[in-house]
Design a protein around this motif. Structure first.
Motif, short mmCIF file in Angstrom:
data_model
loop_
_atom_site.label_atom_id
_atom_site.label_comp_id
_atom_site.label_asym_id
_atom_site.label_seq_id
_atom_site.Cartn_x
_atom_site.Cartn_y
_atom_site.Cartn_z
N PHE A 60 0.83 -1.20 0.00
CA PHE A 60 0.00 0.00 0.00
C PHE A 60 0.87 1.25 0.00
O PHE A 60 1.88 1.33 0.69
N GLY A 61 0.43 2.26 -0.76
CA GLY A 61 0.96 3.61 -0.66
C GLY A 61 2.38 3.79 -1.14
O GLY A 61 2.90 3.04 -1.94
N GLY A 62 3.01 4.86 -0.61
CA GLY A 62 4.36 5.22 -0.98
C GLY A 62 4.39 6.44 -1.88
O GLY A 62 3.37 7.09 -2.12
N PHE A 63 5.57 6.77 -2.36
CA PHE A 63 5.72 7.92 -3.26
C PHE A 63 6.84 7.65 -4.25
O PHE A 63 7.71 6.81 -4.02
N HIS A 64 6.80 8.37 -5.37
CA HIS A 64 7.86 8.31 -6.38
C HIS A 64 8.33 9.72 -6.64
O HIS A 64 7.54 10.60 -6.98
N GLU A 65 9.63 9.93 -6.46
CA GLU A 65 10.22 11.24 -6.64
C GLU A 65 11.16 11.18 -7.84
O GLU A 65 12.08 10.37 -7.86
N ALA A 66 10.88 11.99 -8.85
CA ALA A 66 11.72 12.03 -10.04
C ALA A 66 12.33 13.42 -10.19
O ALA A 66 11.74 14.41 -9.75
N LEU A 67 13.48 13.50 -10.83
CA LEU A 67 14.17 14.78 -10.99
C LEU A 67 13.38 15.77 -11.82
O LEU A 67 13.32 16.95 -11.53
N ARG A 68 12.74 15.31 -12.88
CA ARG A 68 12.11 16.21 -13.84
C ARG A 68 10.59 16.28 -13.73
O ARG A 68 9.93 16.83 -14.59
N SER A 69 10.03 15.67 -12.71
CA SER A 69 8.58 15.72 -12.56
C SER A 69 8.23 15.85 -11.08
O SER A 69 9.07 15.68 -10.21
#
Length: 142
Positions: A29-38
Motif C-alpha cells: 500500500f501507498g508510498g511515493f515516487h520522486e523524479a528529478l524532472r517531474s
C-alpha cells in the motif's frame, strides 16, 4: 525468482510504501515516487503479490469509492480476529498549495486518520466469480 506472466503488471516504482503478509500474499500500500524532472507522486493504491503464483494483482475501486488519501510512511497491519482486515493509519504526504509563498507550492501533511479494508471478499473473489472489490471504511478517531 522471476514474477509470473499470468497476473497484472507490478506496482509502479516507489519508496516509503508499506507491505504486510496475509495468507499466501503480500499486500502493498501507498508510498511515493520522486523524479528529478517531474513532481513527486503519492500513492494510495493496493497491490497483492501471490507467493503461490508469483503474480501481481491491483485492487480496483469504483470512481465514487471512498479511499484513504495517498501517503507514505504509514502504519499498516493485518488483523485476523474477529474478521480479517487490513488497517492503515497515519503517514505523511504533500499537497499542492497554490497560495504558498515563493517557490514552494506544496505543504506536508501528517495524517492522523485510520482506515480499514475488509479482506474476506478477496478470498471469495479468487474464483473469478466477479466479486466486488472490498471497500475502505474510515475508522473514526475518538
Amino acid at each position: 525468482g522471476e514474477c509470473g506472466s499470468g497476473g497484472g503488471p507490478p506496482p509502479a516504482a516507489r519508496s516509503g510504501h508499506r507491505a504486510v503478509v496475509w495468507r499466501h500474499s503480500m499486500i502493498l500500500f501507498g508510498g511515493f515516487h520522486e523524479a528529478l524532472r517531474s513532481e513527486t507522486r503519492w500513492f494510495n493504491d493496493v497491490h497483492l503479490f501471490d507467493f503461490q503464483t508469483s503474480n501481481w494483482t491491483e485492487l480496483k475501486h469504483g470512481k465514487l469509492a471512498r479511499l484513504p488519501p495517498a501517503r507514505s510512511a504509514c502504519n499498516m497491519a493485518v488483523c485476523t480476529s474477529p474478521t480479517e482486515a487490513l488497517f492503515v493509519s497515519g503517514g505523511y504526504s504533500k499537497v499542492k498549495n497554490a497560495n504558498a509563498p515563493g517557490a514552494s507550492r506544496s505543504e506536508g501533511i501528517m495524517h492522523v486518520d485510520c482506515w480499514m479494508l475488509p479482506l474476506k471478499s478477496l478470498v471469495a473473489g479468487k474464483g473469478g466469480g466477479g466479486a466486488s472489490p472490498p471497500s475502505w471504511e474510515r475508522i473514526s478517531r475518538k
